[in-house]
Design a protein around this motif. Sequence first.
Motif, short mmCIF file in Angstrom:
data_model
loop_
_atom_site.label_atom_id
_atom_site.label_comp_id
_atom_site.label_asym_id
_atom_site.label_seq_id
_atom_site.Cartn_x
_atom_site.Cartn_y
_atom_site.Cartn_z
N ARG A 100 0.84 -1.20 0.00
CA ARG A 100 0.00 0.00 0.00
C ARG A 100 0.88 1.25 0.00
NH1 ARG A 100 -3.52 -0.50 5.23
NH2 ARG A 100 -3.90 -2.51 4.25
N PHE A 101 0.25 2.38 -0.20
CA PHE A 101 0.95 3.67 -0.12
C PHE A 101 1.19 4.01 1.34
CE2 PHE A 101 -1.85 3.91 -3.90
CZ PHE A 101 -0.91 4.13 -4.90
N ILE A 103 2.19 7.38 3.81
CA ILE A 103 2.46 8.81 4.02
C ILE A 103 3.42 8.91 5.20
CG2 ILE A 103 1.44 11.08 4.36
CD1 ILE A 103 0.34 9.62 1.90
N THR A 149 -3.95 10.89 5.15
CA THR A 149 -4.14 9.45 5.00
C THR A 149 -5.62 9.08 5.03
OG1 THR A 149 -2.01 9.06 6.07
CG2 THR A 149 -3.52 7.19 5.97
N TYR A 157 -8.25 4.41 -1.69
CA TYR A 157 -6.85 4.00 -1.86
C TYR A 157 -6.35 3.20 -0.66
CZ TYR A 157 -6.87 7.32 -5.72
OH TYR A 157 -7.18 7.98 -6.88
N VAL A 159 -3.86 2.95 1.75
CA VAL A 159 -2.85 3.91 2.23
C VAL A 159 -2.78 3.86 3.74
CG1 VAL A 159 -4.57 5.78 2.18
CG2 VAL A 159 -2.13 6.35 2.10
N THR A 160 -1.59 4.09 4.25
CA THR A 160 -1.37 4.08 5.69
C THR A 160 -0.43 5.22 6.08
OG1 THR A 160 -0.73 2.67 7.57
CG2 THR A 160 0.64 2.54 5.61
N VAL A 191 6.27 10.33 0.42
CA VAL A 191 5.30 9.25 0.26
C VAL A 191 5.99 8.05 -0.38
CG1 VAL A 191 3.14 8.57 -0.86
CG2 VAL A 191 3.41 10.90 0.01
N VAL A 193 5.60 4.51 -2.30
CA VAL A 193 4.65 3.80 -3.16
C VAL A 193 5.15 2.38 -3.39
CG1 VAL A 193 4.09 5.99 -4.29
CG2 VAL A 193 5.71 4.42 -5.39
N GLN A 204 -1.76 4.32 -9.44
CA GLN A 204 -0.74 5.15 -8.78
C GLN A 204 -0.76 6.59 -9.31
OE1 GLN A 204 2.76 3.91 -7.14
NE2 GLN A 204 2.59 1.72 -7.57
N PHE A 207 -3.70 8.22 -7.68
CA PHE A 207 -3.36 8.50 -6.28
C PHE A 207 -2.50 9.76 -6.16
CE2 PHE A 207 -0.20 8.24 -2.89
CZ PHE A 207 -0.98 8.05 -1.76
#
Length: 219
Positions: A100-101, A103, A149, A157, A159-160, A191, A193, A204, A207
Amino acid sequence: MGSEGPAPPVTIHVTGFKKFHGVAENPTETIVNNLQDYMVKRGLPKGLILGSFTILDTAGQGALVPLCQTLQSAVNQDVNVSNPRRIIWLHFGVNSGATRFAIEHRAVNEATFRCPDEMGWKPQKVPIVPADGAISRIRETCLPVEDITNALAKMGYEVTTSDDAGRFVCNYVYYHSLRFAEQNGIKSLFVHVPLFSTINKETQMQFAAALLELLASLY
């Protein structure tokens, strides 16, 4: 005093990385090289100015001079603007093992490279900025990482939020950028990825575009 009118626009400068050990094709190079056109076609939101798009060498000490020049260029371009600076440095890096993405909330003043960077440097427990003192020194972004986030997650998305950007080149660049941002009254965010084989290129790109729009609205 009266009304001050609309807030001045936010300028976002973006970086990605070239290939490095174990990652022959860095997705962040593709994202950053295509993001400007992608954003223009998508339609730029009011209040967002696209700044520079730069691909950095995946190296620490050996690439420090061009990194500093890149960071400085954002401030130099803005020198004649009467409004207070509203600038964000947004850095993308790849985490090949991620699903996952992420931050990144902070960077630490430690360079410990598990393998040599692209210029052959392999530091172990070396302070990134000796003047900052111990390798335990932490710098944090002033941007609202949790809010960013959560907003991206609500868009669907994966994302964490992360408090560990590693100790390799990503952390090295983020630490310098956070330090520069603090000194110059601007903001910085990193960030991570995944690979395109984990989350595809189109997702992506979507995102990255959503993140830029969000950052402009949150400043």
